[in-house]
Write a protein that holds these residues in place. Structure first.
Motif, PDB file in Angstrom:
ATOM      1  N   LEU A   1      -0.788   5.935  -0.762  1.00 16.96           N
ATOM      2  CA  LEU A   1      -1.386   6.788  -1.791  1.00 16.96           C
ATOM      3  C   LEU A   1      -0.896   6.452  -3.204  1.00 16.96           C
ATOM      4  CD1 LEU A   1      -3.082   9.226  -2.772  1.00 16.96           C
ATOM      5  CD2 LEU A   1      -1.161  10.702  -2.155  1.00 16.96           C
ATOM      6  N   GLU A   2       0.422   6.332  -3.365  1.00 17.02           N
ATOM      7  CA  GLU A   2       0.970   6.070  -4.704  1.00 17.02           C
ATOM      8  C   GLU A   2       0.436   4.762  -5.286  1.00 17.02           C
ATOM      9  OE1 GLU A   2       3.528   8.960  -2.674  1.00 17.02           O
ATOM     10  OE2 GLU A   2       2.601   7.069  -2.072  1.00 17.02           O
ATOM     11  N   ASN A   3       0.266   3.757  -4.417  1.00 16.84           N
ATOM     12  CA  ASN A   3      -0.267   2.466  -4.878  1.00 16.84           C
ATOM     13  C   ASN A   3      -1.733   2.584  -5.286  1.00 16.84           C
ATOM     14  OD1 ASN A   3       2.198   1.459  -4.231  1.00 16.84           O
ATOM     15  ND2 ASN A   3       1.552   0.302  -2.436  1.00 16.84           N
ATOM     16  N   VAL A   4      -2.502   3.381  -4.517  1.00 19.41           N
ATOM     17  CA  VAL A   4      -3.928   3.564  -4.836  1.00 19.41           C
ATOM     18  C   VAL A   4      -4.058   4.297  -6.177  1.00 19.41           C
ATOM     19  CG1 VAL A   4      -6.159   4.439  -4.056  1.00 19.41           C
ATOM     20  CG2 VAL A   4      -4.525   3.593  -2.376  1.00 19.41           C
ATOM     21  N   ILE A   5      -3.181   5.287  -6.394  1.00 19.00           N
ATOM     22  CA  ILE A   5      -3.207   6.004  -7.678  1.00 19.00           C
ATOM     23  C   ILE A   5      -2.896   5.022  -8.812  1.00 19.00           C
ATOM     24  CG2 ILE A   5      -2.082   7.809  -9.072  1.00 19.00           C
ATOM     25  CD1 ILE A   5      -1.484   9.231  -6.326  1.00 19.00           C
ATOM     26  N   ASP A   6      -1.852   4.211  -8.632  1.00 17.54           N
ATOM     27  CA  ASP A   6      -1.532   3.201  -9.659  1.00 17.54           C
ATOM     28  C   ASP A   6      -2.720   2.276  -9.889  1.00 17.54           C
ATOM     29  OD1 ASP A   6       0.994   4.237  -9.898  1.00 17.54           O
ATOM     30  OD2 ASP A   6       1.986   2.701  -8.671  1.00 17.54           O
TER      31      ASP A   6
ATOM     32  N   THR B   1      -4.329  12.599   4.058  1.00 18.18           N
ATOM     33  CA  THR B   1      -3.280  12.625   5.063  1.00 18.18           C
ATOM     34  C   THR B   1      -1.912  12.760   4.392  1.00 18.18           C
ATOM     35  OG1 THR B   1      -4.686  11.126   6.328  1.00 18.18           O
ATOM     36  CG2 THR B   1      -2.412  11.372   7.076  1.00 18.18           C
ATOM     37  N   LYS B   2      -1.127  13.725   4.852  1.00 24.08           N
ATOM     38  CA  LYS B   2       0.198  13.959   4.256  1.00 24.08           C
ATOM     39  C   LYS B   2       1.203  12.902   4.724  1.00 24.08           C
ATOM     40  CE  LYS B   2       1.577  18.447   3.593  1.00 24.08           C
ATOM     41  NZ  LYS B   2       1.798  19.871   3.894  1.00 24.08           N
ATOM     42  N   PRO B   3       2.259  12.685   3.933  1.00 21.58           N
ATOM     43  CA  PRO B   3       3.337  11.810   4.427  1.00 21.58           C
ATOM     44  C   PRO B   3       3.987  12.474   5.655  1.00 21.58           C
ATOM     45  CG  PRO B   3       3.684  12.438   2.105  1.00 21.58           C
ATOM     46  CD  PRO B   3       2.551  13.255   2.617  1.00 21.58           C
ATOM     47  N   THR B   4       4.567  11.667   6.528  1.00 20.44           N
ATOM     48  CA  THR B   4       5.295  12.218   7.676  1.00 20.44           C
ATOM     49  C   THR B   4       6.770  11.844   7.512  1.00 20.44           C
ATOM     50  OG1 THR B   4       5.049  10.226   9.012  1.00 20.44           O
ATOM     51  CG2 THR B   4       3.285  11.857   9.163  1.00 20.44           C
ATOM     52  N   ALA B   5       7.584  12.197   8.518  1.00 19.70           N
ATOM     53  CA  ALA B   5       9.024  11.899   8.439  1.00 19.70           C
ATOM     54  C   ALA B   5       9.280  10.399   8.330  1.00 19.70           C
ATOM     55  CB  ALA B   5       9.720  12.470   9.666  1.00 19.70           C
TER      56      ALA B   5
ATOM     57  N   LEU C   1      -0.646   7.299   3.932  1.00 20.17           N
ATOM     58  CA  LEU C   1      -1.443   6.062   3.990  1.00 20.17           C
ATOM     59  C   LEU C   1      -2.904   6.469   4.133  1.00 20.17           C
ATOM     60  CD1 LEU C   1       0.818   4.029   6.468  1.00 20.17           C
ATOM     61  CD2 LEU C   1       0.774   3.867   3.968  1.00 20.17           C
ATOM     62  N   LEU C   2      -3.727   5.985   3.233  1.00 22.19           N
ATOM     63  CA  LEU C   2      -5.121   6.431   3.185  1.00 22.19           C
ATOM     64  C   LEU C   2      -6.027   5.570   4.045  1.00 22.19           C
ATOM     65  CD1 LEU C   2      -5.681   7.234  -0.619  1.00 22.19           C
ATOM     66  CD2 LEU C   2      -4.563   8.605   1.129  1.00 22.19           C
ATOM     67  N   THR C   3      -7.023   6.203   4.632  1.00 24.11           N
ATOM     68  CA  THR C   3      -8.111   5.436   5.246  1.00 24.11           C
ATOM     69  C   THR C   3      -8.928   4.845   4.100  1.00 24.11           C
ATOM     70  OG1 THR C   3      -9.674   7.273   5.199  1.00 24.11           O
ATOM     71  CG2 THR C   3      -8.251   7.110   7.144  1.00 24.11           C
ATOM     72  N   PHE C   4      -9.751   3.851   4.392  1.00 31.33           N
ATOM     73  CA  PHE C   4     -10.553   3.263   3.312  1.00 31.33           C
ATOM     74  C   PHE C   4     -11.536   4.301   2.762  1.00 31.33           C
ATOM     75  CE2 PHE C   4     -13.991   0.674   1.480  1.00 31.33           C
ATOM     76  CZ  PHE C   4     -13.233   0.022   0.510  1.00 31.33           C
ATOM     77  N   ASN C   5     -11.995   5.188   3.631  1.00 36.15           N
ATOM     78  CA  ASN C   5     -12.890   6.262   3.191  1.00 36.15           C
ATOM     79  C   ASN C   5     -12.186   7.170   2.178  1.00 36.15           C
ATOM     80  OD1 ASN C   5     -15.365   7.728   3.288  1.00 36.15           O
ATOM     81  ND2 ASN C   5     -14.344   9.261   4.526  1.00 36.15           N
ATOM     82  N   GLU C   6     -10.880   7.438   2.427  1.00 32.81           N
ATOM     83  CA  GLU C   6     -10.106   8.249   1.481  1.00 32.81           C
ATOM     84  C   GLU C   6      -9.890   7.502   0.165  1.00 32.81           C
ATOM     85  OE1 GLU C   6      -7.440  11.232   4.261  1.00 32.81           O
ATOM     86  OE2 GLU C   6      -6.784   9.152   4.128  1.00 32.81           O
ATOM     87  N   VAL C   7      -9.743   6.186   0.242  1.00 37.75           N
ATOM     88  CA  VAL C   7      -9.611   5.381  -0.986  1.00 37.75           C
ATOM     89  C   VAL C   7     -10.876   5.539  -1.839  1.00 37.75           C
ATOM     90  CG1 VAL C   7      -9.417   3.031  -1.929  1.00 37.75           C
ATOM     91  CG2 VAL C   7      -8.048   3.691   0.067  1.00 37.75           C
TER      92      VAL C   7
ATOM     93  N   TYR D   1       2.651  -1.437   2.603  1.00 39.44           N
ATOM     94  CA  TYR D   1       3.693  -0.502   2.145  1.00 39.44           C
ATOM     95  C   TYR D   1       5.100  -0.907   2.597  1.00 39.44           C
ATOM     96  CZ  TYR D   1       4.275   1.805   6.723  1.00 39.44           C
ATOM     97  OH  TYR D   1       4.559   2.088   8.034  1.00 39.44           O
ATOM     98  N   GLU D   2       5.212  -1.765   3.641  1.00 38.49           N
ATOM     99  CA  GLU D   2       6.547  -2.188   4.106  1.00 38.49           C
ATOM    100  C   GLU D   2       6.929  -3.557   3.570  1.00 38.49           C
ATOM    101  OE1 GLU D   2       7.244  -0.101   8.420  1.00 38.49           O
ATOM    102  OE2 GLU D   2       5.635  -1.605   8.305  1.00 38.49           O
ATOM    103  N   THR D   3       5.984  -4.491   3.574  1.00 42.01           N
ATOM    104  CA  THR D   3       6.327  -5.877   3.197  1.00 42.01           C
ATOM    105  C   THR D   3       5.989  -6.213   1.746  1.00 42.01           C
ATOM    106  OG1 THR D   3       4.152  -6.749   3.802  1.00 42.01           O
ATOM    107  CG2 THR D   3       5.799  -6.594   5.572  1.00 42.01           C
ATOM    108  N   GLY D   4       5.114  -5.404   1.125  1.00 43.61           N
ATOM    109  CA  GLY D   4       4.690  -5.716  -0.250  1.00 43.61           C
ATOM    110  C   GLY D   4       3.642  -6.817  -0.301  1.00 43.61           C
ATOM    111  N   GLU D   5       3.234  -7.304   0.890  1.00 46.95           N
ATOM    112  CA  GLU D   5       2.236  -8.391   0.958  1.00 46.95           C
ATOM    113  C   GLU D   5       0.874  -7.890   0.460  1.00 46.95           C
ATOM    114  OE1 GLU D   5      -0.446 -10.459   4.482  1.00 46.95           O
ATOM    115  OE2 GLU D   5       0.900  -8.784   4.922  1.00 46.95           O
TER     116      GLU D   5
END
Length: 679
Positions: free
Chosen positions: A360-365, A449-453, A458-464, A521-525
């Motif tokens: 989400l934060e990346n999509v907002i950016d 979708t909210k963050p979990t523990a 992480l957004l679906t493409f539809n949410e994007v 979100y994990e590798t930055g790829e």
């Protein structure tokens, strides 16, 4: 008691002091602001000078500003952060505001002054925007009963009062039913096929609802949609679908059937009282589409193109379900599940594969960067701006020179006090007065979708695409440069308002745009090029079916509002008749759309649902222009900003569109993009 709603707002940029506002402040603030507004109107009607554009039309435009701000804060909270107290207040406040608006619109002295100015308009040297304001002001009085006799004015007031109450009740029933339901699953095997992230979210939801150790699925979209899409448990999918598809139609305290009938009948009576054949005739007089016939013809033309494609879509999924699992009869609760599996097989793509690239934060950016490239604006989070819930973030928006442009609120996660869906709204509109350009406060509200523990959101493409869509509306508000607030930003014809939002969705499919923000979100790829190709290749997957679904809602809306509904008794039978041409599945008794159709019975889309498709014609045609020149072409974005985003409702939308595009829009661009015609 001091009341923060009635004091000057001291928060940064005069934003609403959410940290100080309590429910008990609203009713006194509404009453006081109405009193102030009435005094402002009295100053116009009692002015002994001859009526002029300045002392009548502009004075009226300025009047009632405080009541607009207080009501805006209240009703936005009633949608995004409500509770029993707020809902109870809404039932008191709504009739007060309806009465106050009617007092203005039915004020004979005020109307006489407006009419005088309108009849002498040739004597004024008005700008196009001022001429639009005069036209709109005069028409709004005529269209709201200013020319009626006293008896009919009283009838109109009664109708408006009842309608505002019924609309609130409709929404309350829907929210209550959504909040009250939960499917509790004790055995993890019942969630077979669900992605780990969705299971984790269901477990977190269970804990939140006091069902630790189980999994909970609700009717909120971030919970409902993944279950229907991925869960292999057919019986549970059927159970959930039937609860969801019968909202407002269970014969209990939340049943909306009588409310639907009463709302449409009152709208019909209101239209007749004002000299219109139906509610749709009344509404469409002030739309690009102009008439119910034109809207119905438009929807039926799209139906002719989409139905054969939709039939093939359903046949393909039916054959696939039979081959895969021996399903002899595909049901509605099977479609999302098997079409998702088929999509993955055909295009080697699904939401779970894509979600890691859409934190989400990346999509907002990313959406902020797109706005910066196209329109030169930047966003800076400001924690000094008060917010109404801890999940809400507030940003200062700056122009290319670093000057203040707007305030932007972002509210992304579901909660009990928030209605379903996604929308853009504003707490203060933009306008120019006494040499000052008053800048807007704009908000987008979603249910992602909210963050979990263990995982971020992480957004679906539809949410994007939803985020891009609502952000497009926000740009329309933030980049406004109107003189008059009632013509500024999103105050445009309803079938034009979706152009800025729907065109933004197009960028989400383009490599040049995705490369800005889509990173694992994990590798930055960076998102791989072949995945972007697959997103584009699969963009039209089941497009015939999805188009048909949208058309069924448009036809349902026009059926409720474009014909005389006074004799309708059976909501279920009437709906089935209206949408029979769009039905490709066997009927499931007890499933009904109308009783949960908040867009037209709670929101402002009555006689306007077609506008999504209408605006798609505009956005496909407009984006074709960007693609010809380059999706980040400054010349095209400057034209779009000047003639669409900044111009608001200052002139007729077709004139503004032609100034941007150089021609009227062609539906061919949409049909081609949707794969409904080849070329």
């Amino acid at each position: 008691m001091s009341n923060p709603l009635l004091e000057p707002f001291e928060a940064p940029f005069e934003t609403a002091p959410f940290d100080q506002i309590k429910p008990e402040h609203f009713l006194p603030a509404i009453k006081k602001s109405i009193e102030i507004a009435k005094a402002e109107i009295a100053a116009i009607t009692q002015n002994e000078e001859a009526p002029t554009f300045a002392n009548t039309i502009e004075a009226l435009e300025r009047g009632g500003r405080l009541s607009g701000i207080v009501a805006g804060v209240f009703f936005n909270l009633n949608s995004a952060e409500t509770n029993d107290k707020i809902q109870k207040l809404a039932r008191e406040i709504s009739p007060l505001l309806t009465e106050y608006h009617n007092d203005i619109l039915l004020d004979e002295k005020l109307f006489e002054k407006i009419k005088t100015v309108y009849e002498q308009k040739s004597q004024y040297d008005l700008t196009p925007e001022a001429a639009t304001l005069l036209e709109k002001t005069y028409k709004s009085f005529v269209r709201n009963g200013a020319g009626l006799n006293d008896e009919d004015k009283t009838k109109l007031r009664e109708i408006d009062k009842k309608m505002s109450q019924l609309s609130l009740e409709f929404g309350e029933h829907l929210l209550k039913e959504t909040n009250e339901y939960m499917m509790v699953l004790e055995d993890e095997a019942e969630l077979e096929g669900m992605p780990e992230s969705s299971k984790e979210a269901a477990a977190a939801l269970a804990e939140e609802k006091g069902k630790k150790g189980a999994w909970v699925v609700t009717l909120d979209y971030p919970s409902y949609v993944p279950f229907m899409t991925y869960c292999s448990n057919r019986a549970r999918r059927e159970e959930l679908y039937k609860v969801f598809a019968s909202r407002g139609y269970k014969g209990d305290a939340n049943d909306n059937r009588e409310i639907v009938k009463q709302i449409v009948q009152l709208r019909q009576q209101r239209a007749n009282l004002l000299g219109y054949k139906t509610h749709a005739h009344f509404v469409l007089e002030e739309r690009m589409a102009e008439s119910p016939v034109k809207v119905t013809d438009f929807l039926k033309e799209l139906l002719d193109y989409s139905k054969p494609v939709a039939k093939k879509d359903v046949e393909e999924v039916t054959a696939y379900a039979k081959k895969l699992d021996g399903i002899e009869k595909l049901e509605r609760w099977d479609f999302a599940y098997y079409s998702e599996k088929l999509k993955k097989e055909k295009y080697a793509i699904d939401d779970e594969l894509l979600k890691p690239y859409f934190k989400l934060e990346n999509v907002i950016d990313g959406v902020f960067e797109v706005a910066q490239i196209l329109y030169g604006i930047s966003f800076k989070e400001n924690k000094d701006i008060p917010v109404y819930h801890k999940d809400v973030k507030a940003y200062e928006v700056l122009d290319a020179a670093g000057k203040h442009k707007a305030v932007f609120y972002a509210d992304f996660f579901p909660r009990a006090g928030k209605r379903a869906g996604a929308w853009m709204t504003s707490y203060r509109g933009q306008f120019k007065e006494d040499g000052k350009n008053v800048r807007p406060h704009v908000s987008i509200v979603c249910n992602f979708t909210k963050p979990t523990a263990t995982k971020p959101s992480l957004l679906t493409f539809n949410e994007v695409t939803t985020l891009f869509h609502e952000f497009g509306h926000a740009l329309h508000g933030m980049l406004a440069e109107g003189v008059y607030s009632s013509l500024s930003g999103t105050h445009v014809y309803w079938d034009f308002v979706e152009l800025p939002s729907q065109i933004m969705e197009n960028w989400a499919y383009e490599k040049e745009c995705l490369d800005l923000f889509a990173r694992h979100y994990e590798t930055g790829e960076k998102i791989p090029e072949d995945l972007i190709t697959r997103i584009k290749d699969s963009a039209n997957f089941m497009e015939g079916y999805q188009t048909l679904r949208q058309l069924s809602f448009g036809l349902l809306d026009m059926g409720w509002h474009g014909t005389d509904t006074s004799a309708i008794d059976d909501v279920y039978a009437y709906e089935k008749e209206l949408i029979k041409e769009t039905e490709l599945f066997p009927e499931v008794p007890g499933m009904l759309s109308s009783t949960a159709f908040a867009h037209i019975f709670q929101g402002g889309y009555s006689s306007g649902y077609y506008s999504y498709k209408w605006a798609e014609v505009l956005d496909a045609d407009a984006f074709e222009y960007f693609k010809e020149k380059g999706i980040f072409n400054k010349e095209v974005s400057d034209l779009f900003q000047k003639h669409v985003l900044s111009a608001g409702g200052s002139e007729h939308p077709m004139e503004l569109y032609k100034r941007f595009r150089g021609k009227e829009p062609s539906p061919k661009a949409l049909l081609k993009r949707a794969g409904l015609i080849s070329e």
